[in-house]
Design a protein around this motif. Structure first.
Motif, PDB file in Angstrom:
ATOM      1  N   ASP A 167     -12.912 -27.807  -4.929  1.00 25.10           N
ATOM      2  CA  ASP A 167     -13.552 -28.926  -4.775  1.00 25.10           C
ATOM      3  C   ASP A 167     -12.987 -30.087  -4.426  1.00 25.10           C
ATOM      4  O   ASP A 167     -12.969 -31.054  -5.142  1.00 25.10           O
ATOM      5  CB  ASP A 167     -14.225 -29.212  -6.159  1.00 25.10           C
ATOM      6  N   ALA A 168     -12.265 -30.169  -3.414  1.00 27.73           N
ATOM      7  CA  ALA A 168     -11.166 -31.195  -2.892  1.00 27.73           C
ATOM      8  C   ALA A 168     -12.039 -32.518  -2.537  1.00 27.73           C
ATOM      9  O   ALA A 168     -11.069 -33.452  -2.165  1.00 27.73           O
ATOM     10  CB  ALA A 168     -10.464 -30.647  -1.676  1.00 27.73           C
ATOM     11  N   ARG A 169     -13.065 -32.470  -2.229  1.00 27.08           N
ATOM     12  CA  ARG A 169     -13.599 -33.801  -1.831  1.00 27.08           C
ATOM     13  C   ARG A 169     -13.822 -34.723  -2.704  1.00 27.08           C
ATOM     14  O   ARG A 169     -14.189 -34.596  -3.892  1.00 27.08           O
ATOM     15  CB  ARG A 169     -14.832 -33.599  -1.363  1.00 27.08           C
ATOM     16  N   ALA A 170     -13.158 -36.177  -2.475  1.00 27.19           N
ATOM     17  CA  ALA A 170     -13.228 -37.169  -3.533  1.00 27.19           C
ATOM     18  C   ALA A 170     -14.575 -37.747  -3.147  1.00 27.19           C
ATOM     19  O   ALA A 170     -15.103 -37.388  -2.473  1.00 27.19           O
ATOM     20  CB  ALA A 170     -12.079 -37.880  -3.475  1.00 27.19           C
ATOM     21  N   ASP A 171     -14.757 -38.821  -4.124  1.00 25.64           N
ATOM     22  CA  ASP A 171     -16.122 -39.605  -3.823  1.00 25.64           C
ATOM     23  C   ASP A 171     -16.009 -40.344  -2.476  1.00 25.64           C
ATOM     24  O   ASP A 171     -17.013 -40.623  -2.032  1.00 25.64           O
ATOM     25  CB  ASP A 171     -16.261 -40.492  -5.261  1.00 25.64           C
ATOM     26  N   ASP A 172     -14.835 -40.553  -1.929  1.00 23.79           N
ATOM     27  CA  ASP A 172     -14.722 -41.357  -0.989  1.00 23.79           C
ATOM     28  C   ASP A 172     -13.489 -40.852   0.092  1.00 23.79           C
ATOM     29  O   ASP A 172     -12.369 -41.122   0.036  1.00 23.79           O
ATOM     30  CB  ASP A 172     -14.102 -42.922  -1.374  1.00 23.79           C
ATOM     31  N   ILE A 220     -15.996 -29.014  13.490  1.00 23.68           N
ATOM     32  CA  ILE A 220     -16.356 -28.336  12.231  1.00 23.68           C
ATOM     33  C   ILE A 220     -15.074 -28.438  11.618  1.00 23.68           C
ATOM     34  O   ILE A 220     -14.066 -27.922  12.095  1.00 23.68           O
ATOM     35  CB  ILE A 220     -16.846 -26.915  12.551  1.00 23.68           C
ATOM     36  N   GLY A 221     -15.073 -28.871  10.043  1.00 25.05           N
ATOM     37  CA  GLY A 221     -14.032 -28.560   9.315  1.00 25.05           C
ATOM     38  C   GLY A 221     -14.198 -29.216   7.722  1.00 25.05           C
ATOM     39  O   GLY A 221     -15.275 -29.088   7.159  1.00 25.05           O
ATOM     40  N   TRP A 222     -13.154 -29.895   7.316  1.00 19.40           N
ATOM     41  CA  TRP A 222     -13.356 -30.232   6.157  1.00 19.40           C
ATOM     42  C   TRP A 222     -12.865 -31.684   5.697  1.00 19.40           C
ATOM     43  O   TRP A 222     -11.963 -32.314   6.243  1.00 19.40           O
ATOM     44  CB  TRP A 222     -12.510 -29.474   5.215  1.00 19.40           C
ATOM     45  N   ALA A 223     -13.415 -32.502   4.997  1.00 20.72           N
ATOM     46  CA  ALA A 223     -13.246 -33.970   4.605  1.00 20.72           C
ATOM     47  C   ALA A 223     -12.540 -33.932   3.025  1.00 20.72           C
ATOM     48  O   ALA A 223     -12.900 -33.210   2.303  1.00 20.72           O
ATOM     49  CB  ALA A 223     -14.445 -34.793   4.512  1.00 20.72           C
ATOM     50  N   PHE A 224     -11.517 -34.799   2.834  1.00 24.96           N
ATOM     51  CA  PHE A 224     -11.056 -34.742   1.713  1.00 24.96           C
ATOM     52  C   PHE A 224     -10.268 -36.209   1.150  1.00 24.96           C
ATOM     53  O   PHE A 224     -10.175 -36.965   2.272  1.00 24.96           O
ATOM     54  CB  PHE A 224      -9.881 -33.639   1.215  1.00 24.96           C
TER      55      PHE A 224
END
Length: 165
Positions: free
Chosen positions: A12-17, A161-165
């Protein structure tokens, strides 16, 4: 890349921002270029990204295929018109420079290849961090060697396509 996305989803690497994205571009993979983009938001409205730019194989555009390879890098910047970087509606400028060489002779011919693009598009961050992005615009190419490659003005496209963190 898939294992990295799975690992990030488990933690769950996504921060709020989120300020970073790590993405691949499926469209450029289809046309013979491999890109792994690392993007960083520099504020609410601006982000920059870097990626290796590797032309290692022929793609689906047969008119620009041939016995040549390119090894280089790409740098791009986005100005976000809506949303907050790295998510929302954006304008993007990018540039690529690469060492391009023939592969069909015993003495490879080497040249400097480059292209630049201007695009408009959007990035969406879904769920805990899944990132999708797309855009369209125009490119200028001088990317080739000998009689092979891409030259002149052409449509530009961006997918990711990927991931935000």
């Amino acid at each position: 890349m898939i294992s990295a996305l799975l690992l990030l989803s488990l933690t769950d690497a996504r921060a709020d921002d989120p300020k970073w994205t790590l993405t691949v571009d499926p469209l450029t993979l289809a046309i013979g270029f491999a890109h792994l983009q690392v993007e960083r938001a520099l504020g609410d409205r601006v982000s920059v990204y870097v990626t290796p730019s590797l032309r290692l194989y022929d793609g689906i555009l047969v008119d620009v295929n041939g016995p040549y390879r390119g090894l280089g890098g790409e740098v791009g910047g986005r100005l976000f018109l809506r949303g907050e970087a790295p998510e929302g509606l954006w304008l993007m400028a990018r540039g690529t420079v690469a060492r391009v060489n023939t592969t069909d002779t015993s003495e490879p011919v080497v040249a400097l290849g480059a292209y630049t693009s201007g695009l408009v598009g959007a990035t969406w961050i879904l769920g805990p961090g899944l990132t999708l992005s797309g855009g369209a615009g125009v490119s200028w190419f001088r990317y080739g060697v000998a009689d092979y490659g891409v030259y002149g003005v052409a449509p530009a496209a961006h997918t990711a396509i990927g991931w935000a963190f």
